[in-house]
Design an enzyme around this catalytic site. Structure first.
Site, mmCIF file in Angstrom:
data_model
loop_
_atom_site.group_PDB
_atom_site.id
_atom_site.type_symbol
_atom_site.label_atom_id
_atom_site.label_comp_id
_atom_site.label_asym_id
_atom_site.label_seq_id
_atom_site.Cartn_x
_atom_site.Cartn_y
_atom_site.Cartn_z
ATOM 1 N N GLN A 1 0.836 -1.197 0.000
ATOM 2 C CA GLN A 1 0.000 0.000 0.000
ATOM 3 C C GLN A 1 0.875 1.252 0.000
ATOM 4 O O GLN A 1 1.836 1.362 0.775
ATOM 5 C CB GLN A 1 -0.916 -0.005 1.216
ATOM 6 C CG GLN A 1 -1.999 -1.071 1.166
ATOM 7 C CD GLN A 1 -3.060 -0.763 0.124
ATOM 8 O OE1 GLN A 1 -3.306 0.398 -0.221
ATOM 9 N NE2 GLN A 1 -3.702 -1.800 -0.388
ATOM 10 N N GLU B 1 -2.042 -15.602 -4.319
ATOM 11 C CA GLU B 1 -1.384 -14.491 -5.004
ATOM 12 C C GLU B 1 -0.786 -14.985 -6.314
ATOM 13 O O GLU B 1 -0.165 -16.053 -6.363
ATOM 14 C CB GLU B 1 -0.288 -13.894 -4.113
ATOM 15 C CG GLU B 1 0.647 -12.922 -4.793
ATOM 16 C CD GLU B 1 -0.066 -11.729 -5.416
ATOM 17 O OE1 GLU B 1 0.294 -11.357 -6.552
ATOM 18 O OE2 GLU B 1 -1.003 -11.189 -4.786
ATOM 19 N N ASP C 1 -8.624 -8.304 -2.614
ATOM 20 C CA ASP C 1 -8.023 -7.002 -2.914
ATOM 21 C C ASP C 1 -7.490 -7.055 -4.337
ATOM 22 O O ASP C 1 -6.278 -7.115 -4.564
ATOM 23 C CB ASP C 1 -6.903 -6.713 -1.905
ATOM 24 C CG ASP C 1 -6.260 -5.348 -2.115
ATOM 25 O OD1 ASP C 1 -6.820 -4.533 -2.865
ATOM 26 O OD2 ASP C 1 -5.186 -5.108 -1.514
ATOM 27 N N CYS D 1 -9.292 -0.222 -5.303
ATOM 28 C CA CYS D 1 -8.667 1.064 -5.605
ATOM 29 C C CYS D 1 -9.327 1.728 -6.802
ATOM 30 O O CYS D 1 -8.825 2.737 -7.297
ATOM 31 C CB CYS D 1 -7.168 0.886 -5.856
ATOM 32 S SG CYS D 1 -6.779 -0.168 -7.277
#
Length: 451
Positions: A285, A338, A381, A408
């Site tokens: 972040q 991931e 995310d 985002c």
């Protein structure tokens, strides 16, 4: 140059006087000229401006323009804090402003009101949901929205100086500072270094202190001696103290080869009581307070219970996996998924002491396809493009009691939300954070539940 971009010699004759309407997603404001939509940057709703067309054409559905003069100013307009990004100063010189601070002419509180309106509009138009939105300041935001970036990326201009691009332009404008970056980045004084032989330079400076990392992306054919010379110059240019600890590495984006030139190839971050190793160009972040804001929101919104089964999707180096594992305890289970091999390796190192965590490297949809038994909670995310319909359907099939969604980008979140709602999910809670002050970007955390 695109076919609709006006050549520089025609720019003076392509100025329009426009009354500015509402904000649009992407840092633009909507105006109309003879019935055609014009997306104008560096303006404010209600203003009368002279705008210079940057992209236009008879067959184009819309035009783009930059404000170069304000004829009637909004009361929310302020002087831009950074000259290279100031459209009015750039326009007076016949130049374009650099990107990266496109809302710097707007008072900070008004920026947040504009972002809230944009988020609400995207929710309604793409997600089919009408909801009032408030944008929260980041924790500890007390310096006018400056000095928050712990990561920065620069191009390299001819002559080897750091540079940035104007919006949707290949032009390179050398820069001498980055006011949105933390003091740890600016104290490196990278503007004084000759980066000839590199195409791009990325910098990471941990919010909690410690050695920053400068990542060099070499130009094709650059000799290793050139990179060694640059690494030496970086140590010499930095302020006393910063130069003693700065690490330098080179990275090939195609082969993903990472070569240590000075110090380490990674930085040490800390959040939620855990240390994290983030290697090379690995994701973290950007805002110095983002880990605190988001981990707190996740804790309060999801209320993880001991023994629960959790999936952390698009998990990166484990920023959220670690506190989820703490809450689930050793009787629980957290699957960290991931796609990036480097970030997944970092996650294995960062979460080694948590036996309840399973790290899986691969595309989220492919990993979920192999899983049976479902989850109690799913946190995702995704990148700016969103999760996509397939992943949404897989999450729904896992029958969690709650879904936490970090985003985002309000447009991709709203599109994914529409698919969740189609499957019977409802938006239970929503928080939007101003984790990118003076830009049009924002970050959100939503909790979805089925009735």
């Amino acid at each position: 140059m695109s076919q609709n971009t006006l050549p520089p010699e025609d720019s003076q004759s392509a100025d329009l006087e426009l009354r500015i309407g509402p904000a649009a997603h992407g840092g633009h404001f909507v105006a109309r000229h003879e019935g055609r939509v014009v997306f104008v940057r560096h303006a404010l709703p209600g203003e009368l401006v002279r705008a210079r067309l940057t992209e236009a054409g008879d067959k184009a559905k819309f035009w783009r323009a930059d404000t170069v003069e304000v004829l009637e100013a909004s009361p929310h307009r302020v002087e831009h804090f950074w000259a290279p990004a100031d459209a009015l100063r750039a326009g007076a010189r016949g130049r374009l402003p650099v990107g990266g601070a496109e809302f710097g002419h707007i008072a900070l509180e008004e920026q947040r009101r504009i972002k809230a309106a944009i988020f609400a509009e995207q929710l309604q138009r793409l997600g089919g949901l009408q909801r009032e939105v408030t944008v929260e300041a980041a924790p500890g935001e007390d310096d006018g929205g400056l000095g928050w970036r712990t990561r920065a990326s620069f191009s390299v201009a001819p002559g080897g100086k750091l540079a940035m691009h104007p919006h949707r332009s290949d032009e390179l404008i050398p820069v001498q500072e980055m006011p949105l970056a933390t003091g740890a980045i600016n104290s490196l004084k990278l503007w004084d270094v000759d980066f000839t032989g590199t195409d791009r330079v990325e910098v990471a400076a941990p919010a909690v202190g410690g050695a920053p990392l400068v990542l060099l992306i070499p130009s094709p054919g650059t000799h290793p001696r050139t990179l060694a010379r640059i690494a030496s110059e970086i140590g010499t240019a930095a302020d006393p103290g910063a130069g003693e600890t700065v690490s330098v590495a080179s990275w090939d984006p195609e082969s993903h080869d990472l070569t240590r030139l000075r110090g380490r190839t990674w930085v040490r971050e800390n959040a939620a009581g855990h240390d994290f190793r983030v290697t090379g160009a690995g994701f973290w972040q950007i805002h110095r307070s983002a880990p605190l804001a988001l981990t707190s929101a996740i804790r309060d919104g999801l209320q993880i219970q001991p023994g629960e089964r959790i999936a952390d999707l698009f998990a990166g180096a484990g920023l959220f996996t670690a506190p989820l594992a703490d809450a689930a305890g050793e009787t629980g289970h957290v699957l960290s998924v991931e796609g990036s091999p480097g970030a997944s390796r970092d996650a294995r190192k960062n979460l080694f002491s948590s036996p309840q965590v399973e790290v899986a490297q691969g595309r989220v949809d492919k990993v979920l396809r192999t899983r049976e038994g479902g989850f109690d909670v799913v946190l995702l995310d995704p990148p700016r493009a969103g999760a996509g319909r397939t992943v949404v359907e897989q999450i729904d099939a896992a029958s969690p009691r709650a879904v936490g969604y970090i985003s985002c980008d309000p447009a991709s979140f709203a599109r994914d939300l529409a698919w969740f709602r189609e499957a019977g999910w409802e938006l239970d809670a929503l928080r939007v954070f101003d984790l990118y002050p003076h830009t049009h970007h924002m970050e959100s955390f939503a909790v979805l539940r089925k009735p």
